[in-house]
Design an enzyme around this catalytic site. Structure first.
Site, PDB file in Angstrom:
ATOM      1  CG  ASN A 108      -1.846  -1.378   1.391  1.00  0.00           C
ATOM      2  OD1 ASN A 108      -2.285  -1.492   0.114  1.00  0.00           O
ATOM      3  ND2 ASN A 108      -2.071  -1.732   2.452  1.00  0.00           N
ATOM      4  CB  ILE A 109       1.279   4.037  -2.331  1.00  0.00           C
ATOM      5  CG1 ILE A 109      -0.425   4.414  -2.589  1.00  0.00           C
ATOM      6  CG2 ILE A 109       1.778   2.911  -2.986  1.00  0.00           C
ATOM      7  CD1 ILE A 109      -0.197   5.091  -4.021  1.00  0.00           C
ATOM      8  CG  HIS A 125       3.473  -1.412  -4.854  1.00  0.00           C
ATOM      9  ND1 HIS A 125       2.055  -2.370  -4.774  1.00  0.00           N
ATOM     10  CD2 HIS A 125       4.133  -2.470  -5.373  1.00  0.00           C
ATOM     11  CE1 HIS A 125       2.230  -3.533  -5.320  1.00  0.00           C
ATOM     12  NE2 HIS A 125       3.677  -3.611  -5.795  1.00  0.00           N
ATOM     13  CB  CYS A 136      20.081  14.484  -7.482  1.00  0.00           C
ATOM     14  SG  CYS A 136      18.730  14.883  -6.004  1.00  0.00           S
ATOM     15  CB  CYS A 173      15.137  18.432  -6.192  1.00  0.00           C
ATOM     16  SG  CYS A 173      16.337  17.456  -5.150  1.00  0.00           S
ATOM     17  CB  CYS A 176      19.847  19.113  -8.037  1.00  0.00           C
ATOM     18  SG  CYS A 176      18.452  17.975  -8.433  1.00  0.00           S
ATOM     19  CB  THR A 212      -2.291  -9.274   0.154  1.00  0.00           C
ATOM     20  OG1 THR A 212      -1.950  -9.208  -1.338  1.00  0.00           O
ATOM     21  CG2 THR A 212      -1.748 -10.330   0.994  1.00  0.00           C
ATOM     22  N   PRO A 238     -11.119 -11.834   4.261  1.00  0.00           N
ATOM     23  CG  PRO A 238     -12.191  -9.946   3.835  1.00  0.00           C
ATOM     24  CD  PRO A 238     -10.911 -10.145   4.280  1.00  0.00           C
ATOM     25  CB  THR A 255      -6.895  -6.966   8.847  1.00  0.00           C
ATOM     26  OG1 THR A 255      -7.357  -5.555   8.216  1.00  0.00           O
ATOM     27  CG2 THR A 255      -6.280  -7.907   7.823  1.00  0.00           C
TER      28      THR A 255
END
Length: 273
Positions: A108-109, A125, A136, A173, A176, A212, A238, A255
């Site tokens: 998950n992100i 991920h 960079c 950034c 840089c 998952t 589930p 969960t």
């Protein structure tokens, strides 16, 4: 084995563990309101990840129908903005505080494991609230709600939704001055932190596979790696048991429902009550 017995057996295994690891998927985040690719009627029914999930597809979709894509993206931002760690996330933090859980390996992100308190999170991920410099390769993390607010504000003031305008709105950034991109894995890109994930699997004494399906590789091989190294494998999902070949205990529950019950029993077992 019925659910009550499965939960008790899982608690006994975890009560004796000191190097447990978690492998979490989209089902965990779904309990916080973040839709999975499989959810019918959700945003992914209108925003096909197979079409926009890689860089070239995203650019092509922006060229073809930018207003639709940006509208769907704004809807996703609202979903991520509203999400909060659920009882399953918080139960995992309890296991870490008890000295049982050593690592969370996640697909998950959404940063919800960290927001719940877990400190050792391996993100295969990437993280949607972290940016990576295109030159960079340095990274910069952002607080979730603040970043979403800034992105929504910038999108609302763009002169148009061309790819050039959208990418110009990305942060620069600090080191840089080059452009940055979200530090997430697009379709076709290499999964992150593979070595760390498999090292955590090999060193754990219990592996919890949560929410998952076990379809996406190489991540799906992680529970098998843990099993081959001597760990007990507990699957909580589930919908299905995608790891039946290596599973020791299967709990057919969400969960957020199962983990708090397991943690409560772990505490009782460890206290001798």
């Amino acid at each position: 084995m019925n659910l009550d017995n499965a939960i008790h057996e899982a608690a006994k295994v975890l009560a004796g563990a000191s190097r447990a690891a978690v492998f979490s998927g989209a089902g965990v985040s779904a309990e916080s309101g973040i839709p999975t690719f499989r959810d019918p009627g959700g945003v992914w029914d209108r925003l096909n990840p197979a079409e926009v999930g890689d860089t070239q597809g995203l650019l092509a979709s922006l060229e073809k129908n930018p207003e639709k894509l940006v509208a769907m993206f704004m809807e996703l931002l609202a979903v991520f903005d509203a999400a909060i760690p659920n009882p399953g996330h918080r139960a995992l933090f309890d296991l870490e505080r008890m000295g049982i859980l050593q690592a969370v390996i996640t697909q998950n992100i959404d940063n919800l494991h960290q927001e719940a308190g877990n400190t050792q999170v391996i993100e295969m991920h990437g993280n949607g609230f972290r940016f990576r410099c295109l030159k960079c390769r340095s990274r910069r993390s952002h607080e979730r709600h603040a970043l979403i607010g800034r992105v929504k504000e910038r999108l609302s003031t763009l002169p148009d939704f061309s790819p050039a305008s959208i990418f110009a709105a990305m942060p620069d950034c600090d080191l840089c001055g080059s452009g940055m991109r979200p530090d997430v894995v697009m379709f076709g890109e290499t999964v992150m932190e593979v070595e760390n994930a498999f090292a955590a699997a090999r060193s754990c004494d219990v592996m919890l596979a949560l929410g998952t399906s076990g379809v996406v590789t190489p991540a799906a091989q992680i529970p098998a790696e843990a099993k081959a190294s001597g760990a007990k494998v507990i699957v909580i999902n589930p919908n299905e048991n995608g790891f039946a070949r290596v599973c020791d205990i299967y709990i057919s529950m969400k969960t957020g429902q199962a983990l708090p019950r397991i943690v409560e029993q772990v505490k009782k077992i460890r206290s001798g009550s």
